[in-house]
Design an enzyme around this catalytic site. Structure first.
Site, PDB file in Angstrom:
ATOM      1  N   GLU A 140      -0.864  -9.302  -1.004  1.00 38.95           N
ATOM      2  CA  GLU A 140      -1.982  -9.289  -0.902  1.00 38.95           C
ATOM      3  C   GLU A 140      -2.878  -9.336  -1.965  1.00 38.95           C
ATOM      4  O   GLU A 140      -3.722 -10.079  -2.389  1.00 38.95           O
ATOM      5  CB  GLU A 140      -2.889  -8.440   0.284  1.00 38.95           C
ATOM      6  CG  GLU A 140      -2.238  -8.734   1.462  1.00 38.95           C
ATOM      7  CD  GLU A 140      -2.527  -7.513   2.464  1.00 38.95           C
ATOM      8  OE1 GLU A 140      -2.324  -6.399   2.027  1.00 38.95           O
ATOM      9  OE2 GLU A 140      -3.008  -7.721   3.696  1.00 38.95           O
ATOM     10  N   GLU A 173       3.942  -5.563   7.571  1.00 37.86           N
ATOM     11  CA  GLU A 173       3.106  -4.438   8.064  1.00 37.86           C
ATOM     12  C   GLU A 173       3.536  -4.300   9.507  1.00 37.86           C
ATOM     13  O   GLU A 173       3.520  -2.836   9.970  1.00 37.86           O
ATOM     14  CB  GLU A 173       1.658  -4.749   7.882  1.00 37.86           C
ATOM     15  CG  GLU A 173       1.019  -4.355   6.775  1.00 37.86           C
ATOM     16  CD  GLU A 173       1.146  -5.628   5.546  1.00 37.86           C
ATOM     17  OE1 GLU A 173       2.048  -6.595   5.895  1.00 37.86           O
ATOM     18  OE2 GLU A 173       0.406  -5.477   4.628  1.00 37.86           O
ATOM     19  N   ALA A 186       0.855  -1.226   0.029  1.00 35.76           N
ATOM     20  CA  ALA A 186       0.102   0.026   0.019  1.00 35.76           C
ATOM     21  C   ALA A 186       0.994   0.987   0.098  1.00 35.76           C
ATOM     22  O   ALA A 186       2.095   1.155   0.479  1.00 35.76           O
ATOM     23  CB  ALA A 186      -0.982  -0.034   1.443  1.00 35.76           C
ATOM     24  N   GLY A 219       0.399  -4.881   0.751  1.00 35.78           N
ATOM     25  CA  GLY A 219      -0.794  -5.100  -0.144  1.00 35.78           C
ATOM     26  C   GLY A 219      -0.212  -5.778  -1.469  1.00 35.78           C
ATOM     27  O   GLY A 219      -1.153  -5.946  -2.164  1.00 35.78           O
TER      28      GLY A 219
HETATM   29  N1  CO8 Z   1       4.613   3.074  -0.512  1.00 31.48           N
HETATM   30  C1  CO8 Z   1       5.000   4.571  -0.896  1.00 31.48           C
HETATM   31  N2  CO8 Z   1       6.374   4.672  -1.692  1.00 31.48           N
HETATM   32  C2  CO8 Z   1       7.024   3.436  -1.587  1.00 31.48           C
HETATM   33  C3  CO8 Z   1       6.596   2.270  -1.353  1.00 31.48           C
HETATM   34  C4  CO8 Z   1       5.390   2.278  -0.612  1.00 31.48           C
HETATM   35  N3  CO8 Z   1       4.781   0.897  -0.123  1.00 31.48           N
HETATM   36  N4  CO8 Z   1       7.499   1.365  -1.438  1.00 31.48           N
HETATM   37  C5  CO8 Z   1       8.540   2.016  -2.176  1.00 31.48           C
HETATM   38  N5  CO8 Z   1       8.369   3.116  -1.985  1.00 31.48           N
HETATM   39  C6  CO8 Z   1       9.000   4.244  -2.739  1.00 31.48           C
HETATM   40  C7  CO8 Z   1      10.236   4.768  -2.030  1.00 31.48           C
HETATM   41  O1  CO8 Z   1       9.922   5.901  -1.214  1.00 31.48           O
HETATM   42  C8  CO8 Z   1      11.377   5.288  -3.115  1.00 31.48           C
HETATM   43  O2  CO8 Z   1      10.606   6.702  -3.420  1.00 31.48           O
HETATM   44  P1  CO8 Z   1      11.780   8.104  -3.378  1.00 31.48           P
HETATM   45  O3  CO8 Z   1      12.675   7.382  -4.730  1.00 31.48           O
HETATM   46  O4  CO8 Z   1      10.849   9.051  -3.869  1.00 31.48           O
HETATM   47  O5  CO8 Z   1      12.564   8.005  -2.067  1.00 31.48           O
HETATM   48  C9  CO8 Z   1      10.939   4.675  -4.586  1.00 31.48           C
HETATM   49  O6  CO8 Z   1       9.642   4.071  -4.267  1.00 31.48           O
HETATM   50  C10 CO8 Z   1      11.981   3.535  -4.247  1.00 31.48           C
HETATM   51  O7  CO8 Z   1      11.979   2.798  -3.238  1.00 31.48           O
HETATM   52  P2  CO8 Z   1      13.632   2.381  -2.505  1.00 31.48           P
HETATM   53  O8  CO8 Z   1      14.488   3.779  -2.593  1.00 31.48           O
HETATM   54  O9  CO8 Z   1      13.146   2.517  -0.771  1.00 31.48           O
HETATM   55  O10 CO8 Z   1      13.955   1.405  -2.995  1.00 31.48           O
HETATM   56  P3  CO8 Z   1      15.108   0.300  -2.309  1.00 31.48           P
HETATM   57  O11 CO8 Z   1      15.514  -0.291  -3.485  1.00 31.48           O
HETATM   58  O12 CO8 Z   1      15.946   0.932  -1.340  1.00 31.48           O
HETATM   59  O13 CO8 Z   1      13.927  -0.680  -1.392  1.00 31.48           O
HETATM   60  C11 CO8 Z   1      11.999  -1.855  -0.777  1.00 31.48           C
HETATM   61  C12 CO8 Z   1      12.995  -1.177  -1.837  1.00 31.48           C
HETATM   62  C13 CO8 Z   1      12.622  -2.694   0.249  1.00 31.48           C
HETATM   63  C14 CO8 Z   1      11.051  -2.705  -1.670  1.00 31.48           C
HETATM   64  C15 CO8 Z   1      11.663  -0.444  -0.096  1.00 31.48           C
HETATM   65  O14 CO8 Z   1      11.167   0.264  -0.948  1.00 31.48           O
HETATM   66  C16 CO8 Z   1      10.496  -0.843   0.981  1.00 31.48           C
HETATM   67  O15 CO8 Z   1      10.751  -1.331   1.974  1.00 31.48           O
HETATM   68  N6  CO8 Z   1       9.377  -0.305   0.654  1.00 31.48           N
HETATM   69  C17 CO8 Z   1       8.022  -0.467   1.559  1.00 31.48           C
HETATM   70  C18 CO8 Z   1       7.633  -1.889   1.683  1.00 31.48           C
HETATM   71  C19 CO8 Z   1       6.445  -2.151   2.510  1.00 31.48           C
HETATM   72  O16 CO8 Z   1       6.553  -1.508   3.799  1.00 31.48           O
HETATM   73  N7  CO8 Z   1       5.328  -2.473   2.033  1.00 31.48           N
HETATM   74  C20 CO8 Z   1       4.092  -2.635   3.076  1.00 31.48           C
HETATM   75  C21 CO8 Z   1       3.433  -1.209   2.950  1.00 31.48           C
HETATM   76  S1  CO8 Z   1       1.919  -1.305   4.223  1.00 31.48           S
HETATM   77  C22 CO8 Z   1       0.949  -2.160   3.353  1.00 31.48           C
HETATM   78  O17 CO8 Z   1       0.880  -2.763   2.354  1.00 31.48           O
HETATM   79  C23 CO8 Z   1      -0.320  -2.207   4.149  1.00 31.48           C
HETATM   80  C24 CO8 Z   1      -1.532  -2.980   3.453  1.00 31.48           C
HETATM   81  C25 CO8 Z   1      -2.891  -3.013   4.313  1.00 31.48           C
HETATM   82  C26 CO8 Z   1      -3.449  -1.751   4.210  1.00 31.48           C
HETATM   83  C27 CO8 Z   1      -4.624  -1.723   4.655  1.00 31.48           C
HETATM   84  C28 CO8 Z   1      -5.357  -0.409   4.590  1.00 31.48           C
HETATM   85  C29 CO8 Z   1      -5.555   0.667   5.649  1.00 31.48           C
END
Ligand code: CO8
Length: 264
Positions: A118, A138, A70, A115
């Site tokens: 999911e 999460e 998400a 997400g």
């Molecule tokens: N949301 C928003 N932006 C994101 C997300 C995300 N989930 N994942 C990556 N990005 C963005 C980064 O912020 C970055 O943006 P910028 O270049 O502007 O800084 C860009 O994408 C590239 O990402 P990274 O620089 O972080 O890339 P890396 O290769 O260093 O890392 C990862 C890759 C490991 C995938 C890392 O990006 C990461 O950990 N992302 C988040 C993963 C995460 O925690 N996902 C779960 C989110 S919570 C969720 O899904 C809840 C679902 C249920 C919701 C229910 C509704 C309320």
């Protein structure tokens, strides 16, 4: 006419009975925001109504991520009521995908997190590239999965394995995902799109009504007591015999020719 776009955050292409839906927010590793959910709903409503479409592939743009979760920018602003509504909204869209009546193959081409995993879990078949990393991180954000992960992952891989993933928040690699049945196949990244398409085309060659009824039988039965599931199976089995396709399939076998299915 079914709505096949254009979309801002998805790319949708239909070729020879197989639709490919690609989530395209490369700047955020294809993270799912409200706009993506709106477009997924539009896309899958259109695909459900389009008789020409017999199977669907879902993937992410680029070679790094399927969907990285998400959109955390949107999540960070929510209060409890809005969070519950957002969870229910996402669950509704993923239910639509799971119940769209057409087999959906997830081509997991990189990170499938939160997400994103999911979304893959709401698909019917999952194939992954060898660089894929899957997880429900999460709890690392002090959240719990909210788009079906606590339910579908436990049903797919068992409560113990699911709880380990949910509670640690750790990612697993593609090989581990294959070992525990989270994905059914792992291929080199360069072969992923072709492999997913091959599976989708193979499925698309089968009788469309039988495919829909088979998915209904499995999905209705999975949370039900065995007896109720078996009764549902018998009902749906009976429904096959009201179709032209069933007559065509059995006749073609007896006449030693390929069947031509019309979805009726
Ligand atoms: N949301 C928003 N932006 C994101 C997300 C995300 N989930 N994942 C990556 N990005 C963005 C980064 O912020 C970055 O943006 P910028 O270049 O502007 O800084 C860009 O994408 C590239 O990402 P990274 O620089 O972080 O890339 P890396 O290769 O260093 O890392 C990862 C890759 C490991 C995938 C890392 O990006 C990461 O950990 N992302 C988040 C993963 C995460 O925690 N996902 C779960 C989110 S919570 C969720 O899904 C809840 C679902 C249920 C919701 C229910 C509704 C309320």
């Amino acid at each position: 006419m079914p709505d096949h776009g254009p979309f801002e955050n998805l790319h949708l292409a239909v070729s020879e009975g197989v639709a490919t839906v690609t989530v395209t927010r490369p700047k955020a590793l294809n993270a799912l925001n409200a706009a993506v959910f709106d477009e997924l709903e539009r896309a899958f409503t259109g695909l459900r109504e389009d008789a020409e479409v017999r199977a669907i592939v879902v993937t992410g743009s680029g070679d790094k991520a399927f969907v990285a979760g998400a959109d955390i920018v949107e999540l960070a602003e929510l209060g409890p009521e809005a969070a519950q509504a957002t969870s229910a909204r996402g669950q509704g869209v993923f239910n639509l995908i799971e119940r769209c009546g057409k087999p959906v193959v997830a081509a997991v081409n990189g990170f499938a997190l939160g997400g994103g995993l999911e979304l893959a879990l709401a698909c019917h078949v999952r194939v992954a590239s060898d660089n894929a990393r899957l997880g429900l991180p999460e709890v690392t954000l002090a959240l719990i999965p909210g788009y079906g992960g606590t339910q579908r992952l436990a049903r797919l891989v068992g409560v113990g394995r699911a709880l380990e993933m949910v509670l640690t928040g750790d990612m697993i690699d593609a090989a581990a995902a294959e070992r525990c049945g989270l994905v059914s196949r792992v291929v080199p990244q360069a072969e992923l799109a072709a492999t997913a398409m091959k599976i989708a085309r193979r499925i698309a060659s089968r009788g469309p009504v039988a495919l829909r009824l088979a998915m209904t039988a499995v999905l209705d039965g999975v949370g039900a007591p065995l007896e109720a599931g078996l009764a549902r199976e018998a009902d749906l089995f009976g429904q096959c015999f009201a179709t032209d396709d069933m007559r065509e399939g059995t006749r073609a076998f007896l006449e030693k020719r390929k069947p031509t299915y019309r979805g009726t």
